[in-house]
Design a protein around this motif. Structure first.
Motif, PDB file in Angstrom:
ATOM      1  N   UNK A   1       0.814  -1.209   0.000  1.00 11.67           N
ATOM      2  CA  UNK A   1       0.000   0.000   0.000  1.00 11.67           C
ATOM      3  C   UNK A   1       0.848   1.260   0.000  1.00 11.67           C
ATOM      4  N   UNK A   2       1.886   1.261   0.811  1.00  9.59           N
ATOM      5  CA  UNK A   2       2.759   2.430   0.860  1.00  9.59           C
ATOM      6  C   UNK A   2       3.473   2.640  -0.473  1.00  9.59           C
ATOM      7  N   UNK A   3       3.965   1.568  -1.068  1.00  9.15           N
ATOM      8  CA  UNK A   3       4.669   1.688  -2.346  1.00  9.15           C
ATOM      9  C   UNK A   3       3.742   2.224  -3.433  1.00  9.15           C
ATOM     10  N   UNK A   4       2.512   1.744  -3.463  1.00  8.24           N
ATOM     11  CA  UNK A   4       1.556   2.243  -4.457  1.00  8.24           C
ATOM     12  C   UNK A   4       1.306   3.740  -4.253  1.00  8.24           C
ATOM     13  N   UNK A   5       1.185   4.148  -3.013  1.00  9.65           N
ATOM     14  CA  UNK A   5       0.972   5.555  -2.694  1.00  9.65           C
ATOM     15  C   UNK A   5       2.183   6.396  -3.122  1.00  9.65           C
ATOM     16  N   UNK A   6       3.380   5.941  -2.766  1.00  7.66           N
ATOM     17  CA  UNK A   6       4.599   6.679  -3.137  1.00  7.66           C
ATOM     18  C   UNK A   6       4.761   6.748  -4.647  1.00  7.66           C
ATOM     19  N   UNK A   7       4.432   5.671  -5.322  1.00 10.74           N
ATOM     20  CA  UNK A   7       4.525   5.660  -6.779  1.00 10.74           C
ATOM     21  C   UNK A   7       3.606   6.682  -7.409  1.00 10.74           C
TER      22      UNK A   7
ATOM     23  N   UNK B   1      -3.048  -7.091 -11.310  1.00 12.42           N
ATOM     24  CA  UNK B   1      -2.243  -6.524 -12.409  1.00 12.42           C
ATOM     25  C   UNK B   1      -1.537  -5.233 -12.001  1.00 12.42           C
ATOM     26  N   UNK B   2      -0.988  -5.232 -10.789  1.00  9.10           N
ATOM     27  CA  UNK B   2      -0.277  -4.057 -10.305  1.00  9.10           C
ATOM     28  C   UNK B   2       1.162  -4.070 -10.824  1.00  9.10           C
ATOM     29  N   UNK B   3       1.660  -2.922 -11.244  1.00  9.18           N
ATOM     30  CA  UNK B   3       3.042  -2.853 -11.736  1.00  9.18           C
ATOM     31  C   UNK B   3       4.026  -2.733 -10.569  1.00  9.18           C
TER      32      UNK B   3
END
Length: 133
Positions: free
Chosen positions: A84-90, A123-125
């Motif tokens: 979740x954090x990585x998706x937010x930072x991305x 299908x998350x990158x």
């Protein structure tokens, strides 16, 4: 593809058969030492030319920003929070999200499998690296 360097850093691009091979590689050694997250994050990031603890527009801090990736570094058992954090930072940085999981025991590799499976299902990158200090 699995690459293990002299610092026992493992980068795995997950495909069929990778998890068993990684478990075998980690199981060959002693129980892994427990490192503080910051003691893993900073050297890992700097070795790749990144910036450490970057404050983003909303005040959150990405553990590492590389040219193409926004990275969250966390212990393997925190894999879901790390995703979740990585998706937010991305999203905030305009980079691809990535997670570096720190393994404390060889059995922690299962958390990388959970992370990979969920990212694939939706299908998350999401890019995943595994570190065994």
């Amino acid at each position: 593809m699995i690459t293990i360097n002299k610092n026992r850093v493992v980068r795995a691009v997950f495909s069929a058969g990778v998890i068993p091979a990684l478990v075998a590689a980690l199981s060959a050694g002693p129980v892994l030492s427990v490192a503080a997250e910051r003691d893993v994050a900073a050297p890992w990031c700097l070795d790749r030319g990144g910036r450490v603890e970057v404050v983003l527009a909303d005040g959150t801090r990405a553990d590492c920003l590389l040219d193409e990736h926004a990275i969250e570094v966390d212990y393997a058992e925190n894999w879901a929070e790390a995703m979740g954090q990585a998706l937010h930072y991305g999203r905030l940085s305009g980079r691809l999200p990535g997670v570096v999981l720190i393994l404390r025991t060889p059995s922690d590799i299962r958390f990388a499998g959970y992370l990979r499976a969920d990212a694939a299902h939706y299908s998350l990158p999401l890019f995943i690296w595994v570190v065994a200090p």
